[in-house]
Design a protein around this motif. Structure first.
Motif, PDB file in Angstrom:
ATOM      1  N   ASP A   1       1.078  -1.104   0.034  1.00  0.00           N
ATOM      2  CA  ASP A   1      -0.024   0.139   0.022  1.00  0.00           C
ATOM      3  C   ASP A   1       1.033   1.244   0.261  1.00  0.00           C
ATOM      4  N   LEU A   2       1.734   0.950   0.079  1.00  0.00           N
ATOM      5  CA  LEU A   2       2.704   2.100   0.117  1.00  0.00           C
ATOM      6  C   LEU A   2       3.562   2.807  -0.875  1.00  0.00           C
ATOM      7  N   ARG A   3       3.487   4.020  -0.872  1.00  0.00           N
ATOM      8  CA  ARG A   3       3.915   4.816  -2.883  1.00  0.00           C
ATOM      9  C   ARG A   3       5.202   5.584  -2.126  1.00  0.00           C
ATOM     10  N   LEU A   4       5.920   6.036  -3.133  1.00  0.00           N
ATOM     11  CA  LEU A   4       6.786   7.146  -2.944  1.00  0.00           C
ATOM     12  C   LEU A   4       6.212   8.835  -2.573  1.00  0.00           C
ATOM     13  N   MET A   5       6.565   9.175  -1.192  1.00  0.00           N
ATOM     14  CA  MET A   5       5.855  10.564  -1.173  1.00  0.00           C
ATOM     15  C   MET A   5       6.579  11.587  -2.279  1.00  0.00           C
ATOM     16  N   PRO A   6       6.080  11.691  -2.867  1.00  0.00           N
ATOM     17  CA  PRO A   6       6.536  13.281  -3.538  1.00  0.00           C
ATOM     18  C   PRO A   6       7.101  14.635  -3.178  1.00  0.00           C
ATOM     19  N   PHE A   7       7.925  15.631  -2.898  1.00  0.00           N
ATOM     20  CA  PHE A   7       8.151  16.596  -2.451  1.00  0.00           C
ATOM     21  C   PHE A   7       6.909  17.486  -3.313  1.00  0.00           C
ATOM     22  N   GLY A   8       7.372  18.409  -2.207  1.00  0.00           N
ATOM     23  CA  GLY A   8       6.171  19.730  -2.961  1.00  0.00           C
ATOM     24  C   GLY A   8       6.824  20.787  -3.503  1.00  0.00           C
ATOM     25  N   GLN A   9       5.983  21.820  -3.840  1.00  0.00           N
ATOM     26  CA  GLN A   9       6.282  23.080  -3.536  1.00  0.00           C
ATOM     27  C   GLN A   9       6.648  24.339  -2.612  1.00  0.00           C
ATOM     28  N   THR A  10       7.145  23.531  -2.012  1.00  0.00           N
ATOM     29  CA  THR A  10       7.042  24.445  -0.114  1.00  0.00           C
ATOM     30  C   THR A  10       8.166  24.735  -0.227  1.00  0.00           C
ATOM     31  N   ASP A  11       8.274  26.781   0.005  1.00  0.00           N
ATOM     32  CA  ASP A  11       9.490  27.157  -0.138  1.00  0.00           C
ATOM     33  C   ASP A  11      10.708  26.908   1.345  1.00  0.00           C
ATOM     34  N   PRO A  12      11.445  26.592   0.387  1.00  0.00           N
ATOM     35  CA  PRO A  12      12.297  25.577   1.596  1.00  0.00           C
ATOM     36  C   PRO A  12      12.569  26.808   3.224  1.00  0.00           C
ATOM     37  N   LYS A  13      12.425  27.657   3.088  1.00  0.00           N
ATOM     38  CA  LYS A  13      12.962  28.881   3.859  1.00  0.00           C
ATOM     39  C   LYS A  13      11.515  28.559   4.805  1.00  0.00           C
ATOM     40  N   LYS A  14      10.258  28.021   4.533  1.00  0.00           N
ATOM     41  CA  LYS A  14       8.955  28.320   5.513  1.00  0.00           C
ATOM     42  C   LYS A  14       9.150  26.718   6.078  1.00  0.00           C
ATOM     43  N   VAL A  15      10.144  25.853   5.922  1.00  0.00           N
ATOM     44  CA  VAL A  15      10.392  23.564   6.194  1.00  0.00           C
ATOM     45  C   VAL A  15      10.427  24.332   7.377  1.00  0.00           C
ATOM     46  N   ARG A  16       9.742  23.933   8.663  1.00  0.00           N
ATOM     47  CA  ARG A  16       9.795  23.895   9.993  1.00  0.00           C
ATOM     48  C   ARG A  16      10.748  23.133  10.287  1.00  0.00           C
ATOM     49  N   ASP A  17      12.119  23.375  11.244  1.00  0.00           N
ATOM     50  CA  ASP A  17      12.614  22.815  11.561  1.00  0.00           C
ATOM     51  C   ASP A  17      13.350  21.573  11.121  1.00  0.00           C
ATOM     52  N   GLY A  18      13.676  22.198   9.800  1.00  0.00           N
ATOM     53  CA  GLY A  18      13.968  21.092   9.220  1.00  0.00           C
ATOM     54  C   GLY A  18      15.492  20.474   9.065  1.00  0.00           C
ATOM     55  N   LEU A  19      15.261  19.512   8.630  1.00  0.00           N
ATOM     56  CA  LEU A  19      16.095  17.901   8.374  1.00  0.00           C
ATOM     57  C   LEU A  19      16.878  19.043   6.666  1.00  0.00           C
ATOM     58  N   TRP A  20      18.777  18.944   6.630  1.00  0.00           N
ATOM     59  CA  TRP A  20      19.025  18.967   5.911  1.00  0.00           C
ATOM     60  C   TRP A  20      19.728  18.000   5.021  1.00  0.00           C
ATOM     61  N   GLU A  21      19.690  17.363   3.573  1.00  0.00           N
ATOM     62  CA  GLU A  21      20.355  16.491   2.964  1.00  0.00           C
ATOM     63  C   GLU A  21      20.711  16.689   1.905  1.00  0.00           C
ATOM     64  N   PRO A  22      21.600  16.077   0.503  1.00  0.00           N
ATOM     65  CA  PRO A  22      22.338  16.519  -0.659  1.00  0.00           C
ATOM     66  C   PRO A  22      20.952  15.765  -1.195  1.00  0.00           C
ATOM     67  N   LEU A  23      20.689  15.421  -2.475  1.00  0.00           N
ATOM     68  CA  LEU A  23      19.818  15.072  -3.353  1.00  0.00           C
ATOM     69  C   LEU A  23      20.007  14.489  -4.165  1.00  0.00           C
ATOM     70  N   TRP A  24      20.070  13.271  -3.894  1.00  0.00           N
ATOM     71  CA  TRP A  24      21.073  11.972  -4.552  1.00  0.00           C
ATOM     72  C   TRP A  24      20.307  12.373  -6.472  1.00  0.00           C
ATOM     73  N   ARG A  25      21.031  11.904  -6.968  1.00  0.00           N
ATOM     74  CA  ARG A  25      20.694  11.942  -8.510  1.00  0.00           C
ATOM     75  C   ARG A  25      20.141  10.401  -9.454  1.00  0.00           C
ATOM     76  N   GLY A  26      20.138   9.697  -8.656  1.00  0.00           N
ATOM     77  CA  GLY A  26      20.072   8.551  -8.985  1.00  0.00           C
ATOM     78  C   GLY A  26      18.220   8.080  -9.108  1.00  0.00           C
ATOM     79  N   ARG A  27      18.119   7.111  -9.335  1.00  0.00           N
ATOM     80  CA  ARG A  27      16.399   6.401  -9.098  1.00  0.00           C
ATOM     81  C   ARG A  27      15.831   6.480  -8.465  1.00  0.00           C
ATOM     82  N   ARG A  28      15.232   6.721  -8.198  1.00  0.00           N
ATOM     83  CA  ARG A  28      13.886   6.700  -6.660  1.00  0.00           C
ATOM     84  C   ARG A  28      13.274   5.725  -6.676  1.00  0.00           C
TER      85      ARG A  28
END
Length: 233
Positions: A12-39
């Motif tokens: 029943d699980l599916r990949l969760m897409p990224f939203g169009q949110t302004d990153p500055k508005k993400v509360r208490d953010g964890l920052w990760e490098p965005l991998w360029r592979g196949r999700r």
């Protein structure tokens, strides 16, 4: 929004897409490098491994990676969100390092394209990531493939998508052992500016920002995950 009550099995699980949110508005953010592979989603259940793409279709092949995933997993049942890419990954570092980038930088032209991108506009790449897809890189099932895990969605018979992201990552650290073919990504809290130059030097061009308290909503963005280009400077 989908919750764990609607998830009765790993299928029943599916990949969760990224939203169009302004990153500055993400509360208490964890920052990760965005991998360029196949999700993909990786299901490891009683020693059996299923690899599912963004359309929830199972992938064939990758037998060596499947064996590595079973060996790396310390739980009976897990579902992982992460990225396939050319392997093997580099040694050392653990969860608080940048897995695999030195090996990838010295690998084939396919690996160069995977990291640095090749073809397509900036807008095309943004649409790929906002929809939960990585670039369409070629990963032949018979070639050496590695997996970088970024999230844990299911463990030992129960969905944990309603658990805050920070706790999911802590549980991920406890159930997955790093190795040359399987690794957990780095995630850091502000201040993150000191990481930008290092990530750019390693070939990353984009980063993911995810609220530490965010839940995982299968198949739908929840407004608490965003992507952005790494600032120059």
């Amino acid at each position: 929004m989908p919750t764990s009550a609607a998830v009765r099995s790993p299928a029943d699980l599916r990949l969760m897409p990224f939203g169009q949110t302004d990153p500055k508005k993400v509360r208490d953010g964890l920052w990760e490098p965005l991998w360029r592979g196949r999700r993909v989603l990786i299901d490891i259940l009683d020693g059996r491994v299923t690899i599912r793409d963004e359309h929830n279709e199972p992938a064939d092949g990758f037998e060596s990676l499947r064996e590595a995933l079973v060996a790396a997993c310390l739980a009976d049942e897990v579902v992982l969100d992460g990225y396939l890419m050319p392997g093997p990954l580099s040694d050392g570092g653990g969860a608080d390092s940048l897995p695999g980038m030195d090996a990838m930088l010295s690998a084939s032209e396919m690996s160069r394209q995977l990291i640095l991108g090749g073809g397509g506009s900036r807008r095309d790449r943004r649409e790929e990531f906002s929809e939960g897809r990585g670039p369409r890189v070629q990963l032949p099932p018979s070639s050496p493939i590695a997996f970088v895990a970024v999230d844990l969605l299911w463990m030992d018979g129960e969905p944990i998508i309603d658990v805050p992201l920070l706790e999911r990552k802590r549980q991920l650290d406890a159930v997955l052992v790093d190795g040359p073919d399987v690794r957990r990504t780095v995630a850091v809290r502000p201040p993150v500016e000191a990481w930008f130059a290092q990530w750019r030097a390693l070939g990353f061009r984009e980063i993911a920002v995810k609220s530490a308290n965010s839940r995982y909503t299968p198949g739908k963005p929840n407004g608490e995950w965003a992507t952005t280009f790494i600032p120059k400077g």
